[in-house]
Design a protein around this motif. Structure first.
Motif, PDB file in Angstrom:
ATOM      1  N   GLY A  25       0.794  -1.228   0.000  1.00  0.00           N
ATOM      2  CA  GLY A  25       0.000   0.000   0.000  1.00  0.00           C
ATOM      3  C   GLY A  25       0.821   1.269   0.000  1.00  0.00           C
ATOM      4  O   GLY A  25       0.343   2.312   0.460  1.00  0.00           O
ATOM      5  N   GLN A  26       2.042   1.202  -0.538  1.00  0.00           N
ATOM      6  CA  GLN A  26       2.932   2.353  -0.551  1.00  0.00           C
ATOM      7  C   GLN A  26       3.161   2.853  -1.989  1.00  0.00           C
ATOM      8  O   GLN A  26       2.944   2.115  -2.963  1.00  0.00           O
ATOM      9  N   PRO A  27       3.623   4.096  -2.168  1.00  0.00           N
ATOM     10  CA  PRO A  27       3.831   4.645  -3.508  1.00  0.00           C
ATOM     11  C   PRO A  27       4.858   3.854  -4.318  1.00  0.00           C
ATOM     12  O   PRO A  27       5.849   3.349  -3.777  1.00  0.00           O
ATOM     13  N   VAL A  28       4.619   3.765  -5.622  1.00  0.00           N
ATOM     14  CA  VAL A  28       5.509   3.077  -6.551  1.00  0.00           C
ATOM     15  C   VAL A  28       6.288   4.117  -7.346  1.00  0.00           C
ATOM     16  O   VAL A  28       5.822   5.241  -7.542  1.00  0.00           O
ATOM     17  N   GLY A  29       7.474   3.743  -7.811  1.00  0.00           N
ATOM     18  CA  GLY A  29       8.287   4.636  -8.626  1.00  0.00           C
ATOM     19  C   GLY A  29       8.032   4.441 -10.110  1.00  0.00           C
ATOM     20  O   GLY A  29       7.371   3.490 -10.529  1.00  0.00           O
TER      21      GLY A  29
END
Length: 502
Positions: free
Chosen positions: A293-297
């Motif tokens: 559930g964390q931001p992707v690059g």
């Protein structure tokens, strides 16, 4: 696209290059009438007057007295670039480099009146040395040598001095592109959840990045990040770098920064980020497409080599400038590295960093540098060093749904090559991983625009692994807003990444 003008970076910067041509290599008798160096306040006043009257400042145009005063006030350390021509920076291509270096040192020995404790550092890849100089006569004699490409103070701290004079904050953590360990609950409107359970930032849809992932995810490409390091507390940029849909890649962390106010100190302080800026840049370009559930690059299957080269985004000291030089030369000599990204800079051009950037460019690296982000400390706007160099691609941030409205703190100018949408109408910037596990944050400015564009380049190169740097760049340009006629202040504008990888 590029021209040498004065400008500044994320918490500021500028240019200034040096050359002294067609001057005889002699050791004349030097008569000096002024013996006391200018004070730091007086030196900064002359620098500021040059900026106000001409728009720029370069040590090459400074008087011998001003230059010597700055060297003296900067722990008496000078940086010297030598060679038979302005572009003679690569030791391996200069068969007479040792003889020329010895000639320079002989002049220093003569005027300093001593034989030892003169050389602080002799670069193994570049025609560049750092030396101890105490006398104004030495500066004058060196500047008369035809084989001196530049002679600069190596540890004069302009911003620290301005702080003391004006009470300003040069290295503020309050900027979206400066230091900070904060975490923030992300607004649901600023991301979309994608499989397996990652948050794709809003900007990805503006640039068609998520659609481009059907064609390329960065596999097989290694990006070099020159910044403040990467957090040891963020596992998605550590032992969980291959979490979720990211696999088969590596993250390597290196440290080449000496945390000391004394230029003669040695011993790197490790690869871990102690600022927070480098962690966010690494996240923006290559955070994993995770299931947490964390931001992707942008390039979630690209590999990373990260360098802790400085303590902050302002390269205002010997060890920060030297760290950046070392990072660029090491990345230049790493055959696995295709792309280098740096979102840091300085108020003046720095000869040793110029040399290192040129060295990396000569090895075929595609280099992205931040166009500049201002805080309240900054009084000018424009493209900063080293982004204005022709060997780099300068990137700045623009507002949502535009390609020619810079973000509230971003710089623009003729040297800009690409733009990236990073400021929403709501005021939000780009969601990224925070310094600590299970936490996210926002980051803005030309810093994140640069890191994101480096990730875009990785997608294009991964799709076309046999391409050269110029072929990758041409495809990026052809897929951008203003191709084939770049904007006067925003280059080719925003890249349509789907078009760039098809």
């Amino acid at each position: 696209m590029k021209r040498n003008v004065f400008y500044l970076l994320m918490v500021f910067f500028i240019l200034g290059s040096c050359s002294r041509d067609e001057i005889q290599n002699e050791s004349p008798e030097i008569a000096v009438t002024q013996k006391d160096p200018l004070t730091e306040k007086q030196i900064n006043a002359e620098i500021n007057q040059s900026i106000k009257s001409t728009g720029s400042f370069a040590w090459s145009g400074a008087s011998d007295y001003l230059l010597w005063s700055a060297v003296f006030r900067g722990n008496k350390v000078a940086s010297i670039g030598f060679g038979s021509s302005r572009e003679d920076f690569d030791r391996s291509l200069s068969p007479d480099n040792e003889a020329v270096q010895n000639e320079v040192l002989d002049v220093i020995k003569k005027y300093e009146g001593k034989q030892d404790r003169l050389v602080l550092n002799s670069d193994q890849f570049l025609n560049q040395i750092d030396v101890i100089i105490e006398k104004q006569e030495t500066i004058i004699a060196l500047r008369q040598m035809k084989n001196i490409r530049y002679l600069e103070p190596a540890d004069y701290r302009y911003f620290d001095i301005e702080n003391n004079v004006n009470g300003s904050v040069a290295k503020s953590s309050g900027s979206s592109s400066g230091c900070g360990f904060e975490s923030t609950a992300l607004n649901a409107a600023d991301y979309t959840t994608v499989t397996p359970n990652a948050k794709a930032p809003w900007s990805f849809y503006k640039h068609n990045i998520t659609s481009a992932w059907s064609y390329s995810t960065g596999t097989g490409i290694t990006i070099g990040l020159v910044d403040t390091g990467v957090s040891s507390e963020q596992s998605l940029l550590g032992n969980s770098f291959n979490n979720g849909s990211s696999s088969g890649r590596t993250i390597t962390k290196k440290g080449v920064y000496v945390d000391s106010v004394w230029p003669w100190s040695t011993g790197y302080d490790g690869a871990s980020d102690k600022c927070g800026h480098g962690t966010k840049m690494a996240s923006a370009m290559a955070a994993p497409r995770n299931n947490l559930g964390q931001p992707v690059g942008v390039a979630y299957n690209a590999s990373l080599i990260t360098y802790r080269a400085a303590s902050n985004v302002v390269l205002d000291g010997y060890h920060e400038q030297n760290g950046v030089k070392i990072a660029f030369t090491e990345l230049a000599n790493n055959p696995n590295v295709k792309i280098i990204s740096m979102s840091m800079g300085h108020i003046f051009s720095v000869g040793k960093i110029e040399d290192a950037v040129k060295y990396a460019y000569s090895k075929g690296k595609l280099i992205f540098c931040a166009g500049g982000t201002s805080t309240s400390f900054t009084n000018f706007a424009g493209v900063i060093f080293p982004a204005w160099m022709p060997e780099t691609q300068a990137v700045t941030g623009v507002k949502e749904n535009t390609s020619n409205q810079k973000c509230d703190v971003c710089h623009s100018g003729a040297e800009i090559d690409f733009t990236y949408q990073m400021e929403r109408t709501s005021g939000s910037s780009i969601p990224v991983l925070s310094y600590y596990n299970a936490q996210a944050d926002y980051v803005g400015g030309s810093s994140v625009a640069t890191a994101s564009t480096a990730g875009i380049a990785a997608l294009v190169w991964s799709k076309n692994p046999s391409w050269t740097r110029e072929q990758v760049l041409n495809k990026m340009r052809q897929s951008a807003t203003y191709y084939p006629t770049p904007s006067s202040d925003y280059g080719y504008g925003n890249i349509n990444v789907l078009q760039a990888v098809q």
